[in-house]
Design an enzyme around this catalytic site. Structure first.
Site, mmCIF file in Angstrom:
data_model
loop_
_atom_site.group_PDB
_atom_site.id
_atom_site.type_symbol
_atom_site.label_atom_id
_atom_site.label_comp_id
_atom_site.label_asym_id
_atom_site.label_seq_id
_atom_site.Cartn_x
_atom_site.Cartn_y
_atom_site.Cartn_z
ATOM 1 N N ARG A 1 -49.034 -107.963 56.557
ATOM 2 C CA ARG A 1 -48.695 -107.011 57.536
ATOM 3 C C ARG A 1 -48.379 -105.823 56.725
ATOM 4 O O ARG A 1 -47.571 -105.774 55.807
ATOM 5 C CB ARG A 1 -47.364 -107.557 58.081
ATOM 6 N N HIS B 1 -53.082 -106.046 65.999
ATOM 7 C CA HIS B 1 -52.396 -106.982 66.018
ATOM 8 C C HIS B 1 -52.959 -108.265 66.577
ATOM 9 O O HIS B 1 -52.473 -108.948 67.506
ATOM 10 C CB HIS B 1 -50.750 -106.916 66.562
ATOM 11 N N GLN C 1 -51.260 -111.734 67.584
ATOM 12 C CA GLN C 1 -50.645 -111.487 68.720
ATOM 13 C C GLN C 1 -51.586 -111.702 70.024
ATOM 14 O O GLN C 1 -51.246 -112.181 70.957
ATOM 15 C CB GLN C 1 -49.822 -110.031 68.831
ATOM 16 N N ASP D 1 -44.435 -103.644 75.441
ATOM 17 C CA ASP D 1 -43.983 -103.827 74.089
ATOM 18 C C ASP D 1 -42.901 -102.581 73.572
ATOM 19 O O ASP D 1 -42.717 -101.879 74.767
ATOM 20 C CB ASP D 1 -45.444 -103.283 73.133
ATOM 21 N N CYS E 1 -44.449 -109.068 73.427
ATOM 22 C CA CYS E 1 -44.684 -109.777 71.873
ATOM 23 C C CYS E 1 -43.483 -110.001 71.154
ATOM 24 O O CYS E 1 -43.596 -110.781 70.275
ATOM 25 C CB CYS E 1 -45.729 -108.779 71.219
ATOM 26 N N ARG F 1 -47.458 -118.304 69.185
ATOM 27 C CA ARG F 1 -48.145 -117.736 67.731
ATOM 28 C C ARG F 1 -48.170 -118.893 66.820
ATOM 29 O O ARG F 1 -49.439 -119.058 66.154
ATOM 30 C CB ARG F 1 -47.020 -116.616 67.325
HETATM 31 N N1 NVA Z 1 -46.045 -102.462 68.407
HETATM 32 C C1 NVA Z 1 -44.856 -103.137 67.499
HETATM 33 C C2 NVA Z 1 -45.232 -104.639 67.650
HETATM 34 C C3 NVA Z 1 -44.041 -105.396 66.910
HETATM 35 C C4 NVA Z 1 -44.612 -106.950 66.905
HETATM 36 C C5 NVA Z 1 -44.790 -102.522 66.210
HETATM 37 O O1 NVA Z 1 -45.653 -102.401 65.532
HETATM 38 O O2 NVA Z 1 -43.538 -102.358 65.581
HETATM 39 N N1 CP Z 2 -44.550 -110.381 67.690
HETATM 40 C C1 CP Z 2 -44.366 -110.264 66.248
HETATM 41 O O1 CP Z 2 -45.304 -110.002 65.525
HETATM 42 O O2 CP Z 2 -42.877 -110.333 65.845
HETATM 43 P P1 CP Z 2 -42.505 -109.882 64.392
HETATM 44 O O3 CP Z 2 -42.263 -108.676 64.416
HETATM 45 O O4 CP Z 2 -41.001 -110.611 64.526
HETATM 46 O O5 CP Z 2 -43.312 -110.799 63.486
#
Ligand code: NVA
Ligand code: CP
Length: 308
Positions: A108, A135, A138, A226, A266, A294
């Site tokens: 990540r 993502h 997801q 989101d 998500c 997930r």
């Molecule tokens: N769009 C959000 C998704 C978190 C799972 C982010 O990047 O923070």
């Molecule tokens: N949806 C998701 O990726 O959650 P986290 O940021 O908690 O991993």
């Protein structure tokens, strides 16, 4: 190196064919059912997944680690600043070395380019656990959840309301493209999804990009939102809260969708910003089941990419 899925890495849903997506879904469904029935799936016995995190996580971190345990393997958490990346070791140098120890890498990161560099330099599969651009785990889970909840994806329409220019929206566009699901995005001007994803989706399915949330949700089988302020965008918070205010998923907006439509997110959610608690905690919300999935979908992805 080829895998049971026929590809080495999962950097984007665009890496997959429709058949490969269904292969993941069918295995995820089996693993889910059989796990609840008490069966063990030690497909990755003795294997280790490295989990590199440059951003925080609840679901991704825990579901990948638990997934590895349930597959008979092990996972190690690698904080970006705990390894030498935080002190300037390059991503390719990191990948070349750690892929001599590990059987898979989940990462990540902020820059999507770092996912690509990891995949190019690593000997072992690399799975994108979120970048600023995409993502994919997801997006796959979300369409799996729609399939499970709606019984079929045929003729279905997914509507995303909120920040169109974000990782989740882009991966939803990619997932809908592969699975033949129509998609609409209702977002403020200046927050539309990247054109590259919209134009490729438009070749496969009906795509609507609109600044009118009511127009977007018409005919929706699933309404998705989101956070308005994604990780790394905190300095834009005030501007974003103002721009996105008309795009809240609330009871009034949901009433304009198809009868029986489900609500998805998500997570993590910012309650009373993009989604009201009234809707999030109502029976039409599937957010917790979606988060659970997930685990099942990623177990299938890891089994297919890392399994010998
Ligand atoms: N769009 C959000 C998704 C978190 C799972 C982010 O990047 O923070
Ligand atoms: N949806 C998701 O990726 O959650 P986290 O940021 O908690 O991993």
């Amino acid at each position: 190196m080829s895998s049971k899925l026929g590809i080495k890495d999962l950097t984007s849903i665009e890496d997959l064919t429709t058949e490969q997506v269904w292969k993941i879904f069918r295995l995820a469904e089996n693993i889910k059912l059989e796990t609840f029935a008490g069966k063990r799936h030690h497909f990755l016995e003795g294997q280790t997944l490295g989990m590199l995190f440059q951003k925080p996580s609840t679901r991704t971190r825990i579901s990948f680690e638990v997934g590895m345990t349930q597959l008979g393997g092990h996972a190690i958490y690698l904080g970006w600043n705990d390894v030498q990346l935080g002190r300037g070791e390059t991503v390719p140098d990191f990948a070349r070395v750690v892929s001599r120890y590990l059987d898979g890498i989940m990462a990540r990161v902020f820059a999507h380019e770092h996912i690509i560099q990891l995949a190019e330099a690593s000997r072992v599969p690399v799975i994108n656990g979120l970048s600023d651009l995409l993502h994919p785990c997801q997006g796959l889970t979300d369409l799996f959840t729609m399939w499970e909840k709606l019984g079929s994806l045929d003729g279905k329409k997914l509507v995303f309301v909120g920040d169109g220019d974000n990782n989740v929206t882009h991966s939803l566009l990619n997932a809908c493209t592969k699975l033949g699901v129509d998609i609409a995005v209702g977002c403020p001007k200046g927050f539309e999804p990247r054109n590259e994803f919209v134009s490729r989706a438009s070749e496969a399915v009906n795509v609507t990009i609109t600044n009118d949330p009511d127009e977007a949700v018409a005919g929706a089988d699933a309404i998705y939102t989101d956070v308005w302020v994604s990780m790394g965008k905190d300095e834009e918070r005030a501007k974003r809260l103002k721009a996105f205010a008309p795009y809240q998923v609330n009871a009034a907006l949901v009433a304009k969708a198809k009868k029986g439509a489900i609500v998805m997110h998500c997570l993590p959610a910012h309650r009373e910003e993009e989604l009201t608690s009234e809707v999030m905690d109502s029976p039409i919300s599937v957010v917790v089941d979606q988060a659970e999935n997930r685990l099942h979908v990623q177990k299938a992805v890891m089994a297919l990419l890392m399994g010998r």
